[in-house]
Design a protein around this motif. Structure first.
Motif, PDB file in Angstrom:
ATOM      1  N   ARG A 135     127.678  56.542  70.718  1.00  0.00           N
ATOM      2  CA  ARG A 135     126.644  56.055  69.799  1.00  0.00           C
ATOM      3  C   ARG A 135     125.446  55.572  70.593  1.00  0.00           C
ATOM      4  O   ARG A 135     125.542  55.247  71.765  1.00  0.00           O
ATOM      5  CB  ARG A 135     127.179  54.887  68.983  1.00  0.00           C
ATOM      6  N   ALA A 136     124.315  55.511  69.899  1.00  0.00           N
ATOM      7  CA  ALA A 136     123.104  55.012  70.545  1.00  0.00           C
ATOM      8  C   ALA A 136     122.297  54.223  69.524  1.00  0.00           C
ATOM      9  O   ALA A 136     122.404  54.450  68.318  1.00  0.00           O
ATOM     10  CB  ALA A 136     122.279  56.183  71.073  1.00  0.00           C
ATOM     11  N   LYS A 137     121.484  53.311  70.074  1.00  0.00           N
ATOM     12  CA  LYS A 137     120.621  52.537  69.171  1.00  0.00           C
ATOM     13  C   LYS A 137     119.197  53.053  69.324  1.00  0.00           C
ATOM     14  O   LYS A 137     118.634  53.017  70.412  1.00  0.00           O
ATOM     15  CB  LYS A 137     120.675  51.062  69.575  1.00  0.00           C
ATOM     16  N   VAL A 138     118.655  53.512  68.214  1.00  0.00           N
ATOM     17  CA  VAL A 138     117.283  54.005  68.241  1.00  0.00           C
ATOM     18  C   VAL A 138     116.547  53.434  67.027  1.00  0.00           C
ATOM     19  O   VAL A 138     117.179  52.962  66.085  1.00  0.00           O
ATOM     20  CB  VAL A 138     117.229  55.550  68.180  1.00  0.00           C
ATOM     21  N   PRO A 139     115.210  53.487  67.067  1.00  0.00           N
ATOM     22  CA  PRO A 139     114.481  53.019  65.886  1.00  0.00           C
ATOM     23  C   PRO A 139     114.758  53.934  64.689  1.00  0.00           C
ATOM     24  O   PRO A 139     115.078  55.115  64.852  1.00  0.00           O
ATOM     25  CB  PRO A 139     113.015  53.112  66.287  1.00  0.00           C
ATOM     26  N   ILE A 140     114.568  53.377  63.513  1.00  0.00           N
ATOM     27  CA  ILE A 140     114.869  54.129  62.296  1.00  0.00           C
ATOM     28  C   ILE A 140     113.999  55.377  62.172  1.00  0.00           C
ATOM     29  O   ILE A 140     114.470  56.447  61.766  1.00  0.00           O
ATOM     30  CB  ILE A 140     114.708  53.248  61.048  1.00  0.00           C
ATOM     31  N   TRP A 141     112.740  55.266  62.599  1.00  0.00           N
ATOM     32  CA  TRP A 141     111.873  56.432  62.452  1.00  0.00           C
ATOM     33  C   TRP A 141     112.413  57.593  63.275  1.00  0.00           C
ATOM     34  O   TRP A 141     112.369  58.757  62.861  1.00  0.00           O
ATOM     35  CB  TRP A 141     110.426  56.110  62.849  1.00  0.00           C
ATOM     36  N   MET A 142     112.954  57.267  64.411  1.00  0.00           N
ATOM     37  CA  MET A 142     113.502  58.323  65.254  1.00  0.00           C
ATOM     38  C   MET A 142     114.790  58.867  64.660  1.00  0.00           C
ATOM     39  O   MET A 142     115.035  60.085  64.658  1.00  0.00           O
ATOM     40  CB  MET A 142     113.790  57.741  66.628  1.00  0.00           C
ATOM     41  N   ALA A 143     115.605  57.958  64.134  1.00  0.00           N
ATOM     42  CA  ALA A 143     116.850  58.391  63.523  1.00  0.00           C
ATOM     43  C   ALA A 143     116.578  59.323  62.347  1.00  0.00           C
ATOM     44  O   ALA A 143     117.250  60.351  62.172  1.00  0.00           O
ATOM     45  CB  ALA A 143     117.639  57.169  63.046  1.00  0.00           C
ATOM     46  N   VAL A 144     115.579  58.950  61.542  1.00  0.00           N
ATOM     47  CA  VAL A 144     115.229  59.783  60.384  1.00  0.00           C
ATOM     48  C   VAL A 144     114.780  61.159  60.832  1.00  0.00           C
ATOM     49  O   VAL A 144     115.163  62.192  60.288  1.00  0.00           O
ATOM     50  CB  VAL A 144     114.125  59.090  59.568  1.00  0.00           C
ATOM     51  N   ASN A 145     113.978  61.162  61.880  1.00  0.00           N
ATOM     52  CA  ASN A 145     113.469  62.412  62.414  1.00  0.00           C
ATOM     53  C   ASN A 145     114.598  63.325  62.868  1.00  0.00           C
ATOM     54  O   ASN A 145     114.670  64.512  62.529  1.00  0.00           O
ATOM     55  CB  ASN A 145     112.564  62.070  63.597  1.00  0.00           C
ATOM     56  N   LEU A 146     115.527  62.734  63.657  1.00  0.00           N
ATOM     57  CA  LEU A 146     116.651  63.522  64.140  1.00  0.00           C
ATOM     58  C   LEU A 146     117.525  63.988  62.987  1.00  0.00           C
ATOM     59  O   LEU A 146     117.995  65.122  62.962  1.00  0.00           O
ATOM     60  CB  LEU A 146     117.491  62.688  65.115  1.00  0.00           C
ATOM     61  N   LYS A 147     117.730  63.089  62.024  1.00  0.00           N
ATOM     62  CA  LYS A 147     118.619  63.437  60.921  1.00  0.00           C
ATOM     63  C   LYS A 147     118.068  64.608  60.124  1.00  0.00           C
ATOM     64  O   LYS A 147     118.804  65.494  59.701  1.00  0.00           O
ATOM     65  CB  LYS A 147     118.785  62.214  60.010  1.00  0.00           C
ATOM     66  N   LEU A 148     116.749  64.600  59.929  1.00  0.00           N
ATOM     67  CA  LEU A 148     116.180  65.683  59.138  1.00  0.00           C
ATOM     68  C   LEU A 148     116.279  67.012  59.863  1.00  0.00           C
ATOM     69  O   LEU A 148     116.266  68.069  59.252  1.00  0.00           O
ATOM     70  CB  LEU A 148     114.714  65.370  58.786  1.00  0.00           C
ATOM     71  N   LYS A 149     116.379  66.934  61.175  1.00  0.00           N
ATOM     72  CA  LYS A 149     116.582  68.169  61.929  1.00  0.00           C
ATOM     73  C   LYS A 149     118.052  68.416  62.167  1.00  0.00           C
ATOM     74  O   LYS A 149     118.421  69.283  62.955  1.00  0.00           O
ATOM     75  CB  LYS A 149     115.877  68.068  63.281  1.00  0.00           C
ATOM     76  N   LYS A 150     118.887  67.596  61.510  1.00  0.00           N
ATOM     77  CA  LYS A 150     120.330  67.715  61.590  1.00  0.00           C
ATOM     78  C   LYS A 150     120.830  67.522  63.013  1.00  0.00           C
ATOM     79  O   LYS A 150     121.757  68.195  63.457  1.00  0.00           O
ATOM     80  CB  LYS A 150     120.802  69.072  61.041  1.00  0.00           C
ATOM     81  N   LYS A 151     120.219  66.588  63.719  1.00  0.00           N
ATOM     82  CA  LYS A 151     120.629  66.381  65.096  1.00  0.00           C
ATOM     83  C   LYS A 151     121.339  65.057  65.309  1.00  0.00           C
ATOM     84  O   LYS A 151     121.548  64.627  66.437  1.00  0.00           O
ATOM     85  CB  LYS A 151     119.409  66.440  66.016  1.00  0.00           C
ATOM     86  N   CYS A 152     121.661  64.354  64.229  1.00  0.00           N
ATOM     87  CA  CYS A 152     122.418  63.129  64.415  1.00  0.00           C
ATOM     88  C   CYS A 152     123.094  62.739  63.122  1.00  0.00           C
ATOM     89  O   CYS A 152     122.835  63.326  62.073  1.00  0.00           O
ATOM     90  CB  CYS A 152     121.516  61.981  64.886  1.00  0.00           C
ATOM     91  N   HIS A 153     123.985  61.764  63.231  1.00  0.00           N
ATOM     92  CA  HIS A 153     124.546  61.117  62.045  1.00  0.00           C
ATOM     93  C   HIS A 153     124.147  59.668  62.101  1.00  0.00           C
ATOM     94  O   HIS A 153     124.201  59.039  63.153  1.00  0.00           O
ATOM     95  CB  HIS A 153     126.078  61.196  62.068  1.00  0.00           C
TER      96      HIS A 153
END
Lengths: 191, 183
Positions: B51-69
């Motif tokens: 797991r990693a801690k990242v800002p929400i904006w980054m998490a959202v970005n990755l999630k929309l590209k299906k690159k994280c949970h």
């Protein structure tokens, strides 16, 4: 509605007239009352705009009565049901009842002013909730327009708002509309 | 300022969402990334499946590209929120909630409903919470006075919503008040 010289609200609030009874005779000033007489006789009544009335009353050339907008009849009506009184009728379309009250209060002595101040604050607080409620309700309706089932009371209330309350209504409505739009917006719609 | 009048009184919900998106959140990345420097700080490295801690904006970005949970924060679950909702409906004050719960929950439920258990139920609870708190703030409006006014535990979005007309009302009441002893 502040004491600020440049405040548009204050200027508009002063767009009202006081009924003044002149104590002395004033020659050549008959045009103040809008009549066709040349002089103002002692003990004659005239409607004088507020900004002029200040000077006239402070210089003790006339007395004035508390305007009907704050008279006993209105006071009783407000005590009975604050939200039923149509403030816009008392000051004319676009006028501000509260602003008028404030300017009147400034001229009165302590006791009368205190009474007037209480009347103004109680009325304002009493109507505030209704204003905000309606604003939030109207934020929900789409551009199709007002629904027919808001009821006569709501519509009458809205028409009876004075300028200050209308301002508040718009502020609250805008704020609610923004919130609603934000809640409905989704990521998919943005990307 | 040259803003239109409606924007002068408070921030827009989108702006608050942006501010809230700077909070850190835990994710399970599906891709690897080196420690990268961004304007707000360096995040990463991302080493799946850690797991990693990242800002929400980054998490959202990755999630929309299906690159994280995305992992839900500690408060975004039915037990916590239901307990708060019960507290809200039984007690007269506002219950304690994370300051930006409204923004964060909206964003997360929007992009990652599959990562958050019971997303639909959560939506309902959140809606109920919002309405309960709104009803309380409405009662508070009746006690408005020209002096100070405090709403403990009121949250960011709610403050923003009521700020314009609360402040204006207080200003009007101040105007209408007559200080004894003035001429």
């Amino acid at each position: 509605m502040d004491d600020d010289y440049f405040s548009i609200d204050a200027i508009l609030a002063e767009n009202q007239k006081f009924q003044c009874t002149f104590k002395q005779e004033i020659p050549d000033m008959g045009h103040l009352g809008g009549g066709s007489e040349r002089d103002i006789r002692a003990q004659s009544k005239r409607q004088i705009p507020i900004w002029l009335a200040y000077t006239i009353i402070y210089s003790d050339w006339a007395d004035f009565d508390i305007p009907t907008a704050f008279g006993l009849k209105v006071r009783n009506a407000l005590k009975a049901e604050t939200r039923s009184v149509r403030l816009s009728n008392l000051v004319g379309a676009g006028g501000s009842w509260y602003g008028f009250g404030k300017t009147t209060m400034d001229i009165l002595n302590d006791e009368q002013a205190k009474v007037l101040s209480e009347m103004l604050t109680t009325t304002f607080k009493g109507r505030l909730i209704e204003v905000i409620d309606q604003a939030q309700h109207f934020a929900a309706l789409g551009p199709v327009g007002a629904s027919g089932n808001t009821g006569d009371f709501s519509q009458a209330f809205r028409e009876g708002l004075d300028a200050t309350e209308r301002d508040l209504f718009t502020l609250a409505q805008e704020s609610s509309k923004r919130m609603r739009r934000w809640h409905e917006e989704t990521e998919r719609s943005k990307r | 300022m040259s803003l239109p009048p409606s924007l002068r009184t408070s921030a827009t919900p989108t702006e608050l969402e942006l501010i809230a998106s700077q909070q850190l959140i835990e994710i399970i990345p599906l891709i690897a990334m080196e420690k990268t420097a961004f304007i707000s700080g360096a995040y990463g490295p991302l080493r799946p499946p850690h797991r990693a801690k990242v800002p929400i904006w980054m998490a959202v970005n990755l999630k929309l590209k299906k690159k994280c949970h995305i992992m839900a924060p500690y408060w975004l679950n039915t037990e916590f929120l239901q307990a708060r909702l019960n507290e809200e409906t039984t007690e007269s004050g506002f219950s304690r909630l994370p300051f930006r719960f409204s923004e964060v929950s909206k964003v997360l439920l929007d992009v990652a409903p599959d990562d958050i258990p019971d997303a639909d139920k959560l939506r309902y609870i959140l809606k109920d919470l919002r309405e309960a708190r709104q009803a309380k703030s409405r009662e508070g409006l009746a006690n408005l006075d020209r002096g100070e006014f405090s709403l403990p535990n009121f949250c960011s979005m709610e403050i923003n919503e009521v700020r314009p007309f609360f402040i204006r009302s207080m200003a009007i009441l101040q105007q209408l008040y007559r200080e004894p002893g003035e001429t």
